[in-house]
Design a protein around this motif. Structure first.
Motif, mmCIF file in Angstrom:
data_model
loop_
_atom_site.group_PDB
_atom_site.id
_atom_site.type_symbol
_atom_site.label_atom_id
_atom_site.label_comp_id
_atom_site.label_asym_id
_atom_site.label_seq_id
_atom_site.Cartn_x
_atom_site.Cartn_y
_atom_site.Cartn_z
ATOM 1 N N GLY A 1 -7.755 2.897 -5.565
ATOM 2 C CA GLY A 1 -7.412 3.808 -6.637
ATOM 3 C C GLY A 1 -8.393 3.817 -7.784
ATOM 4 O O GLY A 1 -9.531 3.370 -7.653
ATOM 5 N N ILE A 2 -7.911 4.300 -8.908
ATOM 6 C CA ILE A 2 -8.772 4.461 -10.077
ATOM 7 C C ILE A 2 -8.309 3.562 -11.218
ATOM 8 O O ILE A 2 -7.132 3.268 -11.363
ATOM 9 N N ALA A 3 -9.276 3.108 -11.999
ATOM 10 C CA ALA A 3 -8.990 2.239 -13.139
ATOM 11 C C ALA A 3 -8.859 3.045 -14.422
ATOM 12 O O ALA A 3 -8.262 2.592 -15.388
ATOM 13 N N ASP A 4 -9.410 4.230 -14.406
ATOM 14 C CA ASP A 4 -9.448 5.053 -15.607
ATOM 15 C C ASP A 4 -9.219 6.505 -15.197
ATOM 16 O O ASP A 4 -10.099 7.136 -14.618
ATOM 17 N N ARG A 5 -8.039 7.005 -15.467
ATOM 18 C CA ARG A 5 -7.715 8.379 -15.053
ATOM 19 C C ARG A 5 -8.635 9.406 -15.699
ATOM 20 O O ARG A 5 -9.052 10.351 -15.056
ATOM 21 N N GLY A 6 -8.942 9.203 -16.975
ATOM 22 C CA GLY A 6 -9.778 10.171 -17.677
ATOM 23 C C GLY A 6 -11.193 10.229 -17.126
ATOM 24 O O GLY A 6 -11.763 11.296 -16.936
ATOM 25 N N GLY A 7 -11.767 9.056 -16.867
ATOM 26 C CA GLY A 7 -13.139 9.002 -16.380
ATOM 27 C C GLY A 7 -13.246 8.924 -14.878
ATOM 28 O O GLY A 7 -14.342 8.919 -14.328
ATOM 29 N N LEU B 1 0.826 -1.202 0.000
ATOM 30 C CA LEU B 1 0.000 0.000 0.000
ATOM 31 C C LEU B 1 0.864 1.258 0.000
ATOM 32 O O LEU B 1 0.547 2.246 -0.668
ATOM 33 N N ALA B 2 1.962 1.235 0.729
ATOM 34 C CA ALA B 2 2.884 2.383 0.737
ATOM 35 C C ALA B 2 3.508 2.552 -0.649
ATOM 36 O O ALA B 2 3.660 3.679 -1.135
ATOM 37 N N TRP B 3 3.838 1.428 -1.303
ATOM 38 C CA TRP B 3 4.402 1.473 -2.650
ATOM 39 C C TRP B 3 3.429 2.169 -3.597
ATOM 40 O O TRP B 3 3.821 3.005 -4.403
ATOM 41 N N GLN B 4 2.143 1.829 -3.499
ATOM 42 C CA GLN B 4 1.148 2.450 -4.375
ATOM 43 C C GLN B 4 1.118 3.961 -4.157
ATOM 44 O O GLN B 4 1.116 4.728 -5.098
ATOM 45 N N ARG B 5 1.108 4.376 -2.902
ATOM 46 C CA ARG B 5 1.046 5.819 -2.621
ATOM 47 C C ARG B 5 2.316 6.525 -3.086
ATOM 48 O O ARG B 5 2.257 7.574 -3.715
ATOM 49 N N GLN B 6 3.487 5.957 -2.781
ATOM 50 C CA GLN B 6 4.752 6.603 -3.139
ATOM 51 C C GLN B 6 4.938 6.723 -4.642
ATOM 52 O O GLN B 6 5.449 7.727 -5.136
ATOM 53 N N ARG B 7 4.565 5.703 -5.384
ATOM 54 C CA ARG B 7 4.764 5.690 -6.833
ATOM 55 C C ARG B 7 3.590 6.307 -7.584
ATOM 56 O O ARG B 7 3.586 6.355 -8.793
ATOM 57 N N ARG B 8 2.584 6.692 -6.821
ATOM 58 C CA ARG B 8 1.362 7.269 -7.402
ATOM 59 C C ARG B 8 0.753 6.336 -8.443
ATOM 60 O O ARG B 8 0.349 6.764 -9.522
ATOM 61 N N PRO C 1 -2.007 4.534 -10.086
ATOM 62 C CA PRO C 1 -3.409 4.946 -10.074
ATOM 63 C C PRO C 1 -4.347 3.934 -9.426
ATOM 64 O O PRO C 1 -5.294 4.304 -8.760
ATOM 65 N N GLY C 2 -4.094 2.648 -9.610
ATOM 66 C CA GLY C 2 -4.997 1.657 -9.045
ATOM 67 C C GLY C 2 -4.319 0.323 -8.871
ATOM 68 O O GLY C 2 -3.347 0.018 -9.559
ATOM 69 N N MET C 3 -4.826 -0.456 -7.929
ATOM 70 C CA MET C 3 -4.266 -1.787 -7.709
ATOM 71 C C MET C 3 -5.278 -2.662 -6.991
ATOM 72 O O MET C 3 -6.239 -2.170 -6.402
ATOM 73 N N ALA C 4 -5.045 -3.963 -7.064
ATOM 74 C CA ALA C 4 -5.830 -4.934 -6.317
ATOM 75 C C ALA C 4 -4.847 -5.745 -5.493
ATOM 76 O O ALA C 4 -3.744 -6.056 -5.946
#
Length: 186
Positions: free
Chosen positions: A72-78, A44-51, A53-56
């Motif tokens: 997080g998000i699956a689609d940055r645009g939407g 979870l820290a890796w996701q935040r540090q590397r920004r 967008p989404g993970m499971a």
């Protein structure tokens, strides 16, 4: 359109807060898990540090699921949030699973990674006779670059004898999708 994007962003933020609350609750309740707990915290820290967008993330104890979390998000645009039904591209992780399967077959005594590929795939007689399963696993089979090949075209070319082993096996490392396609056939 701008109002829809703002509403989607608010929905995503609300869903993200809910995910974070569930995750934080799980982390607090399962701190006794030791190494597994620390791996989750690191992911979870890796996701935040590397920004990212989404993970499971799924944590199991081999008999049951302890945590299944999306973030997080699956689609940055939407601004569409990741859901537990999200489909992810598996990519080259299947190579690790293929290697594990080959090693399990070796443990069962059904093959050896030192076996010649021709022992298991006699139809591939155009390949170098010294080509072993280990060469394929180590990306050292001397096969041509196969990133543009599909499994069907590789097998078709192999059967027709139009593809050979341009480099002697074991001479150098060269990332090889076709090598793992052959291992999958074994």
């Amino acid at each position: 359109v701008a109002t829809q994007q703002v509403n989607r962003a608010h929905d995503w933020e609300r869903e993200l807060r809910q995910h974070q609350q569930r995750r934080d609750g799980w982390l607090e309740a399962n701190a006794h898990l030791g190494p597994q707990y620390r791996q989750v915290v690191r992911a979870l820290a890796w996701q935040r540090q590397r920004r990212v967008p989404g993970m499971a993330l799924v944590v199991t104890d081999r008999s049951r699921t302890l945590l299944a979390e999306v973030s997080g998000i699956a689609d940055r645009g939407g601004m569409r949030p990741v859901t537990d039904a999200q489909r992810w591209q598996i990519g080259s992780i299947s190579k690790a699973f293929t290697s594990i399967a080959v090693l399990q077959l070796q443990t069962q005594g059904r093959l050896s990674v030192q076996d010649a590929v021709l022992d298991h795939l006699p139809w591939a007689s155009h390949l170098h006779p010294g080509l072993t399963l280990h060469h394929l696993m180590a990306h050292a089979g001397g096969l041509p670059n196969g990133s543009e090949w599909t499994p069907d075209s590789l097998l078709e070319s192999a059967v027709q004898g139009t593809v050979g082993t341009p480099q002697p096996p074991g001479r150098r490392y060269h990332y090889s999708n076709p090598g793992y396609e052959l291992l999958g056939d074994v």
